[in-house]
Design an enzyme around this catalytic site. Structure first.
Site: not given
Ligand code: GDP
Ligand code: IMO
Ligand code: MG
Length: 431
Positions: A13, A16, A40-41, A223, A330, A420
């Site tokens: 998370d 990626k 979950g990308h 991952q 981030k 962002g």
């Protein structure tokens, strides 16, 4: 020719999906090489948000090709649903290929995942319950069903005949009376195989031909390094090789062909699931990062545990992946804080630790040693946009100091800075 691997350096998370989508503009082919529907990308384009579990994040670019490599464990119905959803949303997807050698997640893998997690008690990883561990276990133990088997009734029948009674005995040993009737399962497998068939190919040959034709290939890790089966915090990680080496074994890329490895580093740390996490912030500040960063699982919606950036973890990841440049993500989430802390070492009962410990008890007893850097003021999205347009020097000085501190501490250049979730909020320093 270029062959770039994009890899997570923390607990997954890291962003990626966004980074792969961004670099995808320079690639001809984007390949997923490990993991499964546990990933979950997220990719955000304009007002549209996409969260991919199995399709590579390059799939939104219709002029590209995306490949699900043989190192991925596949839910055929989910691949088909993800493709259907794209079409429903008016997206013309990239050309999609699925490896004939990829292993298939069977319904009993998901059931076993749940049972084994419960039985493991405090040693459970807090899995996504997508059957990932049991599917990779079967691959290694040679009980696996592969995509090519879904296209060959004879092979499928032989495997199900042999394996299903064994699986029933495993369930019985766990105290669960589970029946696995062959015919309905075989029918489902054959139906999904027929639906998936137009996408199935020998992706190893495809990719090696593409390399010979000087195509630009981007390899997307799922991952992160600290969830990797060999390099991660065992047994609290996943069951595949998330590291850059996984691109060779999971996609069929010969090692000398890899030209760059981009390590995605989130400006703080998050993790979903169990296990030691030295820089975790359990109080208000952890909550603040979770809310500002939207740190809720893409797959399971679970709140992610949050903490400061941990350079002991990250430096280990940069080394084992051979990272040539960092994509820092981030950073915007940290704006508005008085101070930004960065973990630079661990204190293990008075002893300084800078090498990442193998022993999970030792890791759990490590206290982080922090460097405290000055924070910078709150910045509106419009201000970030202006900064991105004007370039690196337009960032607040304290923000540049954090970036340069990470570069100095790791010795690896930060070439991409994400401020962002959208494509546009990306600052490329080598541009
Ligand atoms: P992945 O698994 O590494 O692809 O990451 P996820 O998609 O699971 O989680 C990253 C989340 O952060 C997603 O919701 C992204 O839209 C979002 N994101 C990515 N980069 C940035 C960034 O630079 N700033 C902010 N605020 N959000 C970002
Ligand atoms: P992306 O690709 C964050 C975690 C789970 C659990 C452990 C094992 O989006 O970064 P598994 O279902 O793989 O057997 O779970 O690994 N995990 C992830 N955490 N991001 C992911 O993927 C993850 N994939 C697995 O929470 O602790
Ligand atoms: Mg994710």
């Amino acid at each position: 020719m270029s062959c770039t691997v994009i890899v997570g350096t923390q607990f997954g998370d890291e962003g990626k999906g966004k980074v792969v989508d961004y670099y995808g503009q320079d690639a001809d082919i984007v390949v997923r090489y490990n993991g499964g529907a546990n990933a979950g990308h997220t990719v955000i384009v304009g007002a549209e948000r996409f969260a991919f579990r199995l399709l590579p994040s390059g799939v939104l670019r219709p002029d590209k090709t995306v490949v699900i490599g043989h190192g991925v464990v596949i839910d055929p119905d989910l691949v088909l649903a993800e493709i259907a959803e794209l079409r429903q949303r008016g997206v013309t997807p990239a050309t999609i290929y699925v490896s004939d050698r990829a292993h298939v997640v069977m319904p009993y893998h998901k059931a076993l995942d749940g049972i084994e997690e419960t039985l493991k008690g405090s040693l459970r990883a807090g899995t996504t319950r997508r059957g990932i561990g049991p599917c990779y276990s079967d691959k290694v133990a040679r009980f696996g069903i592969r995509v090519c088997d879904l296209l060959d009734e004879e092979v499928l029948q032989a495997k199900l005949d042999a394996f299903l009674p064994i699986k029933e005995r495993v369930f019985a040993a766990y105290g669960e009376a589970v029946k696995l009737p062959l015919e309905p399962l075989k029918a489902t497998c054959l139906r999904l195989g027929a639906q998936l068939a137009p996408y199935v190919t020998d992706t190893i040959t495809f990719l090696n031909d593409a390399l010979r034709q000087q195509k630009r290939i981007l390899l997307e890790g799922a991952q992160g390094t600290h969830l990797d089966i060999d390099y991660g915090i065992y047994p609290y990680g996943t069951s595949s090789n998330a590291v850059a080496g996984g691109a060779c074994t999971g996609a069929g890329i010969p090692p000398p062909q890899i030209t760059q490895v981009i390590g995605v580093v989130k400006a703080y740390t998050s993790r979903v699931g169990e296990g030691p996490f030295p820089t975790e912030l359990e109080g208000q500040l952890g909550e603040y990062l979770r809310e500002r960063g939207g740190e809720y699982g893409t797959v399971t919606q679970r709140p992610r545990r949050c903490g400061w950036l941990d350079l002991v973890m990250v430096k280990y990841a940069l080394r084992v992946n051979g990272v040539t440049s960092i994509a820092l993500t981030k950073l915007d989430v940290l704006s508005g804080l008085d101070a930004v802390k960065v973990g630079v070492a661990y204190d293990y009962h008075g002893q300084e630790v800078t090498a990442f410990p193998a022993n999970m008890r030792v890791l759990a007893e490590c206290q982080p040693v922090y460097e405290t850097l000055e924070g910078w003021g709150e910045m509106a999205r419009t201000t970030w946009r202006r900064v991105v347009d004007e370039g690196y020097e337009a960032l607040p000085q304290a923000c540049r100091r954090v970036i340069e501190f990470i570069e100095e501490a790791t010795g690896v250049p930060i070439r991409l800075i994400s401020v962002g979730p959208e494509r546009a909020l990306t600052l490329r320093r080598d541009a």
